[in-house]
Design a protein around this motif. Structure first.
Motif, PDB file in Angstrom:
ATOM      1  N   SER A 176      -0.243   4.896 -10.875  1.00  0.00           N
ATOM      2  CA  SER A 176      -1.634   4.367 -10.809  1.00  0.00           C
ATOM      3  C   SER A 176      -2.082   3.915  -9.449  1.00  0.00           C
ATOM      4  CB  SER A 176      -1.776   3.402 -12.076  1.00  0.00           C
ATOM      5  OG  SER A 176      -1.461   3.751 -13.361  1.00  0.00           O
ATOM      6  N   LEU A 177      -1.109   3.298  -8.834  1.00  0.00           N
ATOM      7  CA  LEU A 177      -1.314   2.603  -7.529  1.00  0.00           C
ATOM      8  C   LEU A 177      -1.704   3.758  -6.670  1.00  0.00           C
ATOM      9  CD1 LEU A 177       1.362  -0.367  -7.146  1.00  0.00           C
ATOM     10  CD2 LEU A 177      -1.114  -0.256  -7.891  1.00  0.00           C
ATOM     11  N   ARG A 178      -0.995   5.002  -6.795  1.00  0.00           N
ATOM     12  CA  ARG A 178      -1.224   6.019  -5.809  1.00  0.00           C
ATOM     13  C   ARG A 178      -2.746   6.736  -6.095  1.00  0.00           C
ATOM     14  NH1 ARG A 178       4.279   7.811  -7.118  1.00  0.00           N
ATOM     15  NH2 ARG A 178       5.731   7.095  -5.623  1.00  0.00           N
ATOM     16  N   TYR A 192     -10.112  -7.372  -8.307  1.00  0.00           N
ATOM     17  CA  TYR A 192     -10.396  -6.034  -8.649  1.00  0.00           C
ATOM     18  C   TYR A 192     -11.806  -6.156  -9.494  1.00  0.00           C
ATOM     19  CZ  TYR A 192     -10.312  -1.537 -10.838  1.00  0.00           C
ATOM     20  OH  TYR A 192     -10.497  -0.263 -11.428  1.00  0.00           O
ATOM     21  N   LEU A 198      -6.706  -0.521  -6.915  1.00  0.00           N
ATOM     22  CA  LEU A 198      -5.743  -1.434  -7.639  1.00  0.00           C
ATOM     23  C   LEU A 198      -4.675  -2.083  -6.744  1.00  0.00           C
ATOM     24  CD1 LEU A 198      -5.363   0.926 -10.692  1.00  0.00           C
ATOM     25  CD2 LEU A 198      -6.390  -1.252 -10.749  1.00  0.00           C
ATOM     26  N   ARG A 199      -4.551  -1.512  -5.455  1.00  0.00           N
ATOM     27  CA  ARG A 199      -3.412  -1.964  -4.789  1.00  0.00           C
ATOM     28  C   ARG A 199      -3.546  -3.557  -4.296  1.00  0.00           C
ATOM     29  NH1 ARG A 199      -3.134   3.446  -0.910  1.00  0.00           N
ATOM     30  NH2 ARG A 199      -2.958   4.933  -2.613  1.00  0.00           N
ATOM     31  N   ASP A 211      -5.383   5.199  -7.567  1.00  0.00           N
ATOM     32  CA  ASP A 211      -6.470   4.348  -7.422  1.00  0.00           C
ATOM     33  C   ASP A 211      -6.070   3.323  -6.212  1.00  0.00           C
ATOM     34  OD1 ASP A 211      -8.670   2.816  -7.585  1.00  0.00           O
ATOM     35  OD2 ASP A 211      -8.820   2.416  -9.495  1.00  0.00           O
ATOM     36  N   VAL A 248      -3.178  -5.655  -7.266  1.00  0.00           N
ATOM     37  CA  VAL A 248      -1.460  -5.767  -7.670  1.00  0.00           C
ATOM     38  C   VAL A 248      -0.891  -6.519  -6.942  1.00  0.00           C
ATOM     39  CG1 VAL A 248       0.547  -4.329  -8.000  1.00  0.00           C
ATOM     40  CG2 VAL A 248      -1.608  -3.783  -8.841  1.00  0.00           C
ATOM     41  N   VAL A 267       4.103   1.969 -12.996  1.00  0.00           N
ATOM     42  CA  VAL A 267       2.821   1.244 -12.238  1.00  0.00           C
ATOM     43  C   VAL A 267       2.516   2.155 -11.056  1.00  0.00           C
ATOM     44  CG1 VAL A 267       1.798  -0.416 -11.089  1.00  0.00           C
ATOM     45  CG2 VAL A 267       3.071  -0.983 -13.206  1.00  0.00           C
ATOM     46  N   LEU A 268       3.547   2.758 -10.363  1.00  0.00           N
ATOM     47  CA  LEU A 268       3.452   3.397  -8.963  1.00  0.00           C
ATOM     48  C   LEU A 268       2.384   4.453  -9.018  1.00  0.00           C
ATOM     49  CD1 LEU A 268       6.932   3.417  -7.580  1.00  0.00           C
ATOM     50  CD2 LEU A 268       4.804   2.048  -6.810  1.00  0.00           C
TER      51      LEU A 268
END
Length: 233
Positions: free
Chosen positions: A185-187, A226, A192-193, A189, A196, A182-183
Motif C-alpha cells: 500500500s505504501l508503494r 493524511y 500514505l508514507r 500511494d 505512516v 503494509v508495504l
C-alpha cells in the motif's frame, strides 16, 4: 464474448488456496503467541479455563495479556477489564475500515466484528479489489481465530512446562508480518508514507512509557496529516 467475460470474472475471483497460503504465516505467529499466553496465564496461578474462555469470548491478544497481567499483579477484575477495554478501543477504527466487507446480514456483521484484529484488517486491506478483500478478511479471520484458540488451549494445558515462547524471539513474527502487509500500500500511494511514518514515530516514542496496545492508538494520530492532505486536494 461470453467466454471472455467468464474468463475475466474467473481471473478476478480470489483463490481460497492462495489466500490460505498467504495467511499461514500470520496463523503460525498467532499460534506461537497463543501458546505463550496460555502458558503464562496458568503458570501465574490462573485456572486452565480462564485463558481458554477469555480467548473464545474476548479474543484480543494484547488486551488479554494486559488483563491477565493486572490479575496476576493483584488487581481486581474491574481494573483488569478496564485495561483490556482501553487497549482494544483501536478496533473501533479498524471496524470502520472493513465495515463493507462483513456482509449485509446481522449475523455476519456480529461474527465479523468479533474477528476484527490488527492482522486480519491489514491482510484484507492489502488486497487489490473488494472481492479479494472480503475473501481475505473471512479466510484470515476465521483461520486466525481457530489457530489462536488452539494455541491458547495447548499452552494452558502445558502450563509451566512450555515457558514463555517470547524468549525465542518468535513474538517478533507479528510485527514483521504486519510490515510486509503494509508495504504494498505504501508503494502504491505515496500520500500514505508521511502519515505512516508519523504514526510509527509516535508509537516508537511512546512504547517505553505506556502499556502494550496504547502505542497503536497513538499511531492513529498520523491519519490526521493524511486527512489534511486530502482536504487540500
Amino acid at each position: 464474448m461470453r467466454s471472455l467475460q467468464r474468463t475475466t470474472r474467473a481471473s478476478e475471483t480470489p483463490s481460497p488456496s492462495r489466500l490460505v497460503r498467504d495467511s499461514s504465516l500470520v496463523w503460525l505467529a498467532s499460534g506461537v503467541v497463543g501458546l505463550s499466553f496460555g502458558a503464562i496465564s496458568v503458570a501465574g496461578g490462573l485456572p486452565v479455563w480462564v485463558p481458554v474462555v477469555m480467548s473464545l469470548v474476548v479474543y484480543a491478544g494484547s488486551a488479554q495479556f494486559s488483563t491477565v497481567g493486572v490479575l496476576l499483579a493483584g488487581g481486581g477484575p474491574f481494573a483488569a477489564a478496564a485495561t483490556g477495554l482501553l487497549l482494544n478501543t483501536r478496533t473501533a477504527a479498524f471496524s470502520l475500515a472493513v465495515a463493507d466487507l462483513l456482509g449485509p446480514g446481522r449475523a455476519a456483521r456480529l461474527l465479523g466484528a468479533h474477528l476484527v484484529t490488527d492482522e486480519t484488517v491489514a491482510f484484507a486491506l492489502a488486497q487489490p479489489d473488494p472481492a479479494r478483500r472480503r475473501a481475505a478478511f473471512w479466510i484470515s479471520g476465521l483461520g486466525l481465530f481457530a489457530v489462536w484458540n488452539a494455541g491458547v488451549a495447548v499452552g494452558a494445558l502445558a502450563g509451566t512446562a512450555l515457558g514463555d515462547t517470547a524468549v525465542y524471539g518468535l513474538d517478533a513474527a507479528f510485527p514483521a508480518v504486519l510490515v510486509a502487509l503494509v508495504l504494498p500500500s505504501l508503494r502504491a500511494d505515496a500520500r500514505l508514507r508521511r502519515p505512516v511514518a508519523l504514526g510509527a514515530l509516535l508509537a516508537l516514542a511512546a512504547t517505553p512509557f505506556v502499556p502494550a496496545g496504547i502505542p497503536v492508538l497513538l499511531a492513529l494520530a498520523g491519519l490526521a496529516s493524511y486527512g489534511r492532505a486530502r482536504a487540500a486536494r
